[in-house]
Design an enzyme around this catalytic site. Structure first.
Site, mmCIF file in Angstrom:
data_model
loop_
_atom_site.group_PDB
_atom_site.id
_atom_site.type_symbol
_atom_site.label_atom_id
_atom_site.label_comp_id
_atom_site.label_asym_id
_atom_site.label_seq_id
_atom_site.Cartn_x
_atom_site.Cartn_y
_atom_site.Cartn_z
ATOM 1 N N PRO A 1 -5.266 0.200 18.762
ATOM 2 C CA PRO A 1 -5.024 -0.300 17.405
ATOM 3 C C PRO A 1 -4.991 0.782 16.334
ATOM 4 C CG PRO A 1 -7.263 -0.815 18.122
ATOM 5 C CD PRO A 1 -6.545 -0.282 19.323
ATOM 6 N N TYR B 1 -9.587 5.417 7.166
ATOM 7 C CA TYR B 1 -9.824 5.775 8.567
ATOM 8 C C TYR B 1 -10.852 6.892 8.567
ATOM 9 C CZ TYR B 1 -5.499 3.242 9.721
ATOM 10 O OH TYR B 1 -4.539 2.285 9.886
ATOM 11 N N TYR C 1 3.569 6.277 10.217
ATOM 12 C CA TYR C 1 2.699 5.193 9.770
ATOM 13 C C TYR C 1 3.503 4.066 9.130
ATOM 14 C CZ TYR C 1 -1.594 3.033 7.997
ATOM 15 O OH TYR C 1 -2.641 2.176 7.752
ATOM 16 N N HIS D 1 0.843 -1.197 0.000
ATOM 17 C CA HIS D 1 0.000 0.000 0.000
ATOM 18 C C HIS D 1 0.879 1.247 0.000
ATOM 19 C CE1 HIS D 1 -4.197 -1.503 0.917
ATOM 20 N NE2 HIS D 1 -3.470 -2.598 0.872
ATOM 21 N N LYS E 1 0.169 -0.314 15.418
ATOM 22 C CA LYS E 1 1.541 -0.377 15.924
ATOM 23 C C LYS E 1 1.819 -1.547 16.858
ATOM 24 C CE LYS E 1 2.882 3.015 13.571
ATOM 25 N NZ LYS E 1 3.620 2.661 12.359
#
Length: 389
Positions: free
Chosen positions: A292, A200, A384, A72, A296
């Site tokens: 979550p 998200y 990220y 991704h 991580k």
């Protein structure tokens, strides 16, 4: 019996350490209180940082991940009906890999099987002895028989509720914790993902996340009350609520189906210091928990294993204790940065029961700033994809 490293916990962090040690000629025994089927059946996150991807390749367990995992280059943030992308590859030079923890665990078990790894399941009454001395050992019961393993070092990879952290005297450790006033209701469904990237979503009704495991297996989450139980939510109720929390165009494209797994996870931030006591080293959830948001948990466990493996390899190869002595400091420095990122994302995307109108305006302004400012996007992207080891 005797081994060089006793590993408590047969989840992905314990297995990964055992695999890396084996490839460096260092012996280990893994003790797991559950069955193999139980461990392999646990549903967890599936976003792997570039550092963990490289570590799995070093361990020789990346063949299936490289063939079946999804690379991704972006992730998406939604607010109401608005969606914007964070271009991970352009901003950092690296993507993330989407490959479920269940699959990582399966690959590690297969690798340990092929190399004759010593993994013992259904163990009970595990006790760590002498970790603050020069001759540590572990005792446990299995099938009604008492066993003892003498070792050089002990790796505690047995999670938040395991024995490893509790072995460190309470006066010798300090714990930091934040409990969030909501949970995540998640379902797994044999349906195609609604989007090529993770979404998200912050909505007036609460957080939602659209993610995937493969081309025909999707994972979706919605923020829920801590008092909720999975059985309170029918599949139809879940899908209807998810559609209310994601942009209309995304909701219209959503393909629904029966849930093959449904569970609720509470959200907690937790760190214990130090992560070493004598010859006992804590790794992963035994030492720290992250919400979550940001994915991580498994990745911070992997960075712990990286630091511990490097220290053990140097000790057995060169007689150097430098890496082992620096383990706790190095691991915690990275853990706290991951905690900060997970805390930030959680505050950015969730609705809190005590939020004032001012708080909501600040949250909206933070999302708008992230949308409009490339430097802010770069900071998010760097965290990220994973900070360097």
């Amino acid at each position: 019996m005797r081994t060089q490293i006793a590993i408590i916990g047969g989840g992905p962090s314990g297995l990964l350490l055992s695999q890396l040690l084996h490839r460096s000629g260092i012996s280990s025994v893994v003790l797991e209180r559950k069955t193999r089927k139980y461990v392999q059946g646990r549903i967890r996150a599936g976003v792997l940082e570039t550092g963990m991807v490289d570590l799995l390749r070093t361990a020789g367990v990346a063949k299936r991940m490289d063939a079946e995992g999804f690379i991704h280059d972006h992730t998406k943030i939604a607010y109401g009906n608005e969606v914007f992308e964070i271009d991970l590859k352009r901003l950092t030079g690296t993507p993330v890999m989407v490959y479920g923890q269940t699959e990582v665990t399966r690959d590690l078990y297969d690798a340990r099987d092929s190399m004759g790894g010593d993994i013992r399941f259904n163990v009970e009454n595990v006790v760590i002895h002498g970790a603050d001395g020069d001759a540590p050992f572990v005792t446990y019961d299995a099938n009604g028989t008492a066993h003892r393993i003498e070792c050089d070092y002990i790796a505690g990879c047995d999670g938040f509720h395991g024995v490893s952290r509790q072995t460190i005297p309470r006066a010798m450790r300090k714990e930091y914790e934040k409990v969030y006033p909501f949970g995540w209701l998640g379902i797994l469904s044999e349906t195609p993902p609604v989007d090529d990237e993770l979404i998200y979503a912050n909505s007036e009704r609460g957080f939602a996340l659209c993610s995937m495991r493969n081309a025909n297996l999707s994972r979706y989450y919605i923020q829920c009350s801590l008092s909720d139980k999975p059985e309170d939510w029918t599949d139809a109720a879940f899908w209807a609520e998810l559609k209310r929390r994601i942009p209309q165009e995304t909701a219209e494209a959503l393909i629904t189906g029966p849930a093959i797994e449904k569970s609720i996870a509470p959200l907690r931030s937790f760190v214990t210091e130090p992560m070493r006591w004598g010859r006992l080293f804590l790794c992963g959830d035994a030492a720290h928990i992250v919400p979550p948001t940001g994915a991580k948990g498994l990745n911070t466990a992997a960075s712990d294993i990286h630091y511990l493996f490097d220290g053990l390899r140097d000790f057995y190869r060169d007689g150097s204790c430098e890496g082992l002595d620096a383990y706790s400091q190095k691991a915690l420095a990275r853990v706290w940065k991951a905690e900060r990122f997970s805390w930030w994302m959680s505050n950015l995307l969730h609705r809190f029961p005590d939020q004032s109108d001012f708080d909501l305006k600040m949250q909206q302004a933070e999302i708008a700033f992230l949308r409009d400012n490339e430097n802010a996007q770069r900071v998010m992207a760097e965290n990220y994809v994973g900070l360097p080891y």
